[in-house]
Design a protein around this motif. Structure first.
Motif, PDB file in Angstrom:
ATOM      1  N   VAL A 199      -4.765   6.923   4.662  1.00 41.07           N
ATOM      2  CA  VAL A 199      -5.331   6.839   3.308  1.00 41.07           C
ATOM      3  C   VAL A 199      -4.354   7.243   2.196  1.00 41.07           C
ATOM      4  O   VAL A 199      -4.772   7.649   1.119  1.00 41.07           O
ATOM      5  CB  VAL A 199      -6.673   7.597   3.154  1.00 41.07           C
ATOM      6  CG1 VAL A 199      -7.725   7.018   4.047  1.00 41.07           C
ATOM      7  CG2 VAL A 199      -6.548   9.076   3.375  1.00 41.07           C
ATOM      8  N   ASN A 200      -3.078   7.135   2.451  1.00 38.31           N
ATOM      9  CA  ASN A 200      -2.062   7.484   1.471  1.00 38.31           C
ATOM     10  C   ASN A 200      -0.768   6.773   1.871  1.00 38.31           C
ATOM     11  O   ASN A 200      -0.284   6.960   2.993  1.00 38.31           O
ATOM     12  CB  ASN A 200      -1.859   9.005   1.472  1.00 38.31           C
ATOM     13  CG  ASN A 200      -0.926   9.481   0.404  1.00 38.31           C
ATOM     14  OD1 ASN A 200      -0.035   8.757  -0.038  1.00 38.31           O
ATOM     15  ND2 ASN A 200      -1.104  10.723  -0.015  1.00 38.31           N
ATOM     16  N   PRO A 201      -0.210   5.964   0.970  1.00 37.43           N
ATOM     17  CA  PRO A 201       1.031   5.270   1.318  1.00 37.43           C
ATOM     18  C   PRO A 201       2.174   6.202   1.712  1.00 37.43           C
ATOM     19  O   PRO A 201       3.018   5.838   2.529  1.00 37.43           O
ATOM     20  CB  PRO A 201       1.380   4.498   0.040  1.00 37.43           C
ATOM     21  CG  PRO A 201       0.070   4.295  -0.640  1.00 37.43           C
ATOM     22  CD  PRO A 201      -0.730   5.533  -0.332  1.00 37.43           C
ATOM     23  N   ALA A 202       2.209   7.414   1.183  1.00 32.99           N
ATOM     24  CA  ALA A 202       3.268   8.360   1.546  1.00 32.99           C
ATOM     25  C   ALA A 202       3.172   8.749   3.020  1.00 32.99           C
ATOM     26  O   ALA A 202       4.193   8.872   3.705  1.00 32.99           O
ATOM     27  CB  ALA A 202       3.192   9.601   0.663  1.00 32.99           C
ATOM     28  N   ALA A 255       5.919   7.873   5.885  1.00 31.74           N
ATOM     29  CA  ALA A 255       6.464   8.930   6.745  1.00 31.74           C
ATOM     30  C   ALA A 255       6.341   8.542   8.216  1.00 31.74           C
ATOM     31  O   ALA A 255       7.280   8.722   9.000  1.00 31.74           O
ATOM     32  CB  ALA A 255       5.749  10.242   6.484  1.00 31.74           C
ATOM     33  N   LEU A 256       5.202   7.977   8.605  1.00 29.69           N
ATOM     34  CA  LEU A 256       5.016   7.554   9.990  1.00 29.69           C
ATOM     35  C   LEU A 256       5.905   6.366  10.332  1.00 29.69           C
ATOM     36  O   LEU A 256       6.353   6.230  11.469  1.00 29.69           O
ATOM     37  CB  LEU A 256       3.544   7.239  10.251  1.00 29.69           C
ATOM     38  CG  LEU A 256       2.635   8.467  10.245  1.00 29.69           C
ATOM     39  CD1 LEU A 256       1.175   8.056  10.332  1.00 29.69           C
ATOM     40  CD2 LEU A 256       2.989   9.396  11.378  1.00 29.69           C
ATOM     41  N   LEU A 257       6.166   5.507   9.353  1.00 32.61           N
ATOM     42  CA  LEU A 257       7.111   4.415   9.558  1.00 32.61           C
ATOM     43  C   LEU A 257       8.512   4.980   9.760  1.00 32.61           C
ATOM     44  O   LEU A 257       9.260   4.526  10.632  1.00 32.61           O
ATOM     45  CB  LEU A 257       7.091   3.450   8.372  1.00 32.61           C
ATOM     46  CG  LEU A 257       8.098   2.307   8.408  1.00 32.61           C
ATOM     47  CD1 LEU A 257       7.816   1.372   9.577  1.00 32.61           C
ATOM     48  CD2 LEU A 257       8.077   1.548   7.091  1.00 32.61           C
ATOM     49  N   GLY A 258       8.853   5.996   8.975  1.00 30.60           N
ATOM     50  CA  GLY A 258      10.179   6.614   9.073  1.00 30.60           C
ATOM     51  C   GLY A 258      10.448   7.242  10.429  1.00 30.60           C
ATOM     52  O   GLY A 258      11.581   7.237  10.911  1.00 30.60           O
ATOM     53  N   GLY A 272       6.753  -1.791  11.087  1.00 32.43           N
ATOM     54  CA  GLY A 272       6.917  -2.174   9.692  1.00 32.43           C
ATOM     55  C   GLY A 272       5.826  -3.121   9.225  1.00 32.43           C
ATOM     56  O   GLY A 272       5.358  -3.035   8.089  1.00 32.43           O
ATOM     57  N   ARG A 273       5.409  -4.026  10.096  1.00 32.61           N
ATOM     58  CA  ARG A 273       4.330  -4.974   9.760  1.00 32.61           C
ATOM     59  C   ARG A 273       3.037  -4.218   9.485  1.00 32.61           C
ATOM     60  O   ARG A 273       2.367  -4.463   8.478  1.00 32.61           O
ATOM     61  CB  ARG A 273       4.137  -5.961  10.908  1.00 32.61           C
ATOM     62  CG  ARG A 273       3.008  -6.923  10.731  1.00 32.61           C
ATOM     63  CD  ARG A 273       2.868  -7.807  11.999  1.00 32.61           C
ATOM     64  NE  ARG A 273       1.617  -8.477  12.015  1.00 32.61           N
ATOM     65  CZ  ARG A 273       0.476  -7.974  12.483  1.00 32.61           C
ATOM     66  NH1 ARG A 273       0.458  -6.764  12.987  1.00 32.61           N
ATOM     67  NH2 ARG A 273      -0.627  -8.669  12.454  1.00 32.61           N
ATOM     68  N   ASP A 274       2.693  -3.296  10.380  1.00 29.91           N
ATOM     69  CA  ASP A 274       1.469  -2.515  10.183  1.00 29.91           C
ATOM     70  C   ASP A 274       1.572  -1.647   8.938  1.00 29.91           C
ATOM     71  O   ASP A 274       0.600  -1.511   8.189  1.00 29.91           O
ATOM     72  CB  ASP A 274       1.189  -1.646  11.403  1.00 29.91           C
ATOM     73  CG  ASP A 274       0.676  -2.442  12.580  1.00 29.91           C
ATOM     74  OD1 ASP A 274       0.152  -3.555  12.369  1.00 29.91           O
ATOM     75  OD2 ASP A 274       0.803  -1.965  13.717  1.00 29.91           O
ATOM     76  N   ALA A 275       2.726  -1.065   8.688  1.00 25.39           N
ATOM     77  CA  ALA A 275       2.911  -0.229   7.504  1.00 25.39           C
ATOM     78  C   ALA A 275       2.698  -1.048   6.238  1.00 25.39           C
ATOM     79  O   ALA A 275       2.047  -0.585   5.296  1.00 25.39           O
ATOM     80  CB  ALA A 275       4.294   0.397   7.499  1.00 25.39           C
ATOM     81  N   ALA A 287      -3.556  -2.426   1.987  1.00 23.51           N
ATOM     82  CA  ALA A 287      -4.973  -2.061   2.065  1.00 23.51           C
ATOM     83  C   ALA A 287      -5.249  -0.781   1.270  1.00 23.51           C
ATOM     84  O   ALA A 287      -6.270  -0.673   0.580  1.00 23.51           O
ATOM     85  CB  ALA A 287      -5.389  -1.886   3.518  1.00 23.51           C
ATOM     86  N   GLN A 288      -4.341   0.192   1.337  1.00 20.24           N
ATOM     87  CA  GLN A 288      -4.520   1.443   0.606  1.00 20.24           C
ATOM     88  C   GLN A 288      -4.459   1.223  -0.904  1.00 20.24           C
ATOM     89  O   GLN A 288      -5.255   1.794  -1.661  1.00 20.24           O
ATOM     90  CB  GLN A 288      -3.470   2.457   1.043  1.00 20.24           C
ATOM     91  CG  GLN A 288      -3.651   2.936   2.459  1.00 20.24           C
ATOM     92  CD  GLN A 288      -2.400   3.536   3.055  1.00 20.24           C
ATOM     93  OE1 GLN A 288      -1.352   3.588   2.414  1.00 20.24           O
ATOM     94  NE2 GLN A 288      -2.508   3.991   4.291  1.00 20.24           N
ATOM     95  N   LEU A 289      -3.520   0.399  -1.356  1.00 20.66           N
ATOM     96  CA  LEU A 289      -3.422   0.123  -2.787  1.00 20.66           C
ATOM     97  C   LEU A 289      -4.659  -0.604  -3.294  1.00 20.66           C
ATOM     98  O   LEU A 289      -5.209  -0.264  -4.346  1.00 20.66           O
ATOM     99  CB  LEU A 289      -2.155  -0.681  -3.085  1.00 20.66           C
ATOM    100  CG  LEU A 289      -0.834   0.051  -2.879  1.00 20.66           C
ATOM    101  CD1 LEU A 289       0.341  -0.896  -3.086  1.00 20.66           C
ATOM    102  CD2 LEU A 289      -0.730   1.244  -3.792  1.00 20.66           C
ATOM    103  N   LEU A 290      -5.110  -1.607  -2.542  1.00 18.80           N
ATOM    104  CA  LEU A 290      -6.311  -2.334  -2.948  1.00 18.80           C
ATOM    105  C   LEU A 290      -7.545  -1.438  -2.890  1.00 18.80           C
ATOM    106  O   LEU A 290      -8.420  -1.514  -3.760  1.00 18.80           O
ATOM    107  CB  LEU A 290      -6.503  -3.574  -2.076  1.00 18.80           C
ATOM    108  CG  LEU A 290      -5.447  -4.670  -2.236  1.00 18.80           C
ATOM    109  CD1 LEU A 290      -5.679  -5.787  -1.227  1.00 18.80           C
ATOM    110  CD2 LEU A 290      -5.437  -5.204  -3.657  1.00 18.80           C
TER     111      LEU A 290
END
Length: 105
Positions: free
Chosen positions: A69-72, A76-79, A85-88, A94-97
């Protein structure tokens, strides 16, 4: 408690992130909007609303999407390579929308 989603999350996880972010933003902005009628913003009340909303979100969608529920958090989990990357990308979209929809409501 699940801290990250499994690899190759699907549409259910993206929808869960949308709804979770929508609920979080709606709860917080709703509380702040309701505080307009008070003489000042009750920070303890805001913290309680935030905590309860986030707790409910984690319990309901945590097993589906990881409840970022937060792009940050997603970045971080992508990092650390816990999600692709696709799921991120889909999670962040989805989070922004969800955030926009929650603020709009």
């Amino acid at each position: 408690m699940i801290l990250f989603a499994a690899q190759d999350a699907g549409p259910a996880a993206y929808l869960a992130e949308f709804v979770g972010t929508l609920v979080l933003v709606l709860a917080i902005t709703g509380f702040v909007s309701a505080s307009v009628f008070a003489t000042r913003l009750d920070l303890l009340g805001l913290a309680v609303v935030h905590g309860l909303a986030l707790m409910g979100i984690v319990y309901t969608i945590g097993s589906i999407s990881g409840a970022h529920v937060n792009p940050a958090v997603t970045l971080a989990l992508l990092g650390i390579r816990k999600i692709t990357g696709r799921d991120a990308g889909f999670y962040i979209l989805a989070q922004l929308l969800g955030g926009i929809a929650g603020a709009w409501l």
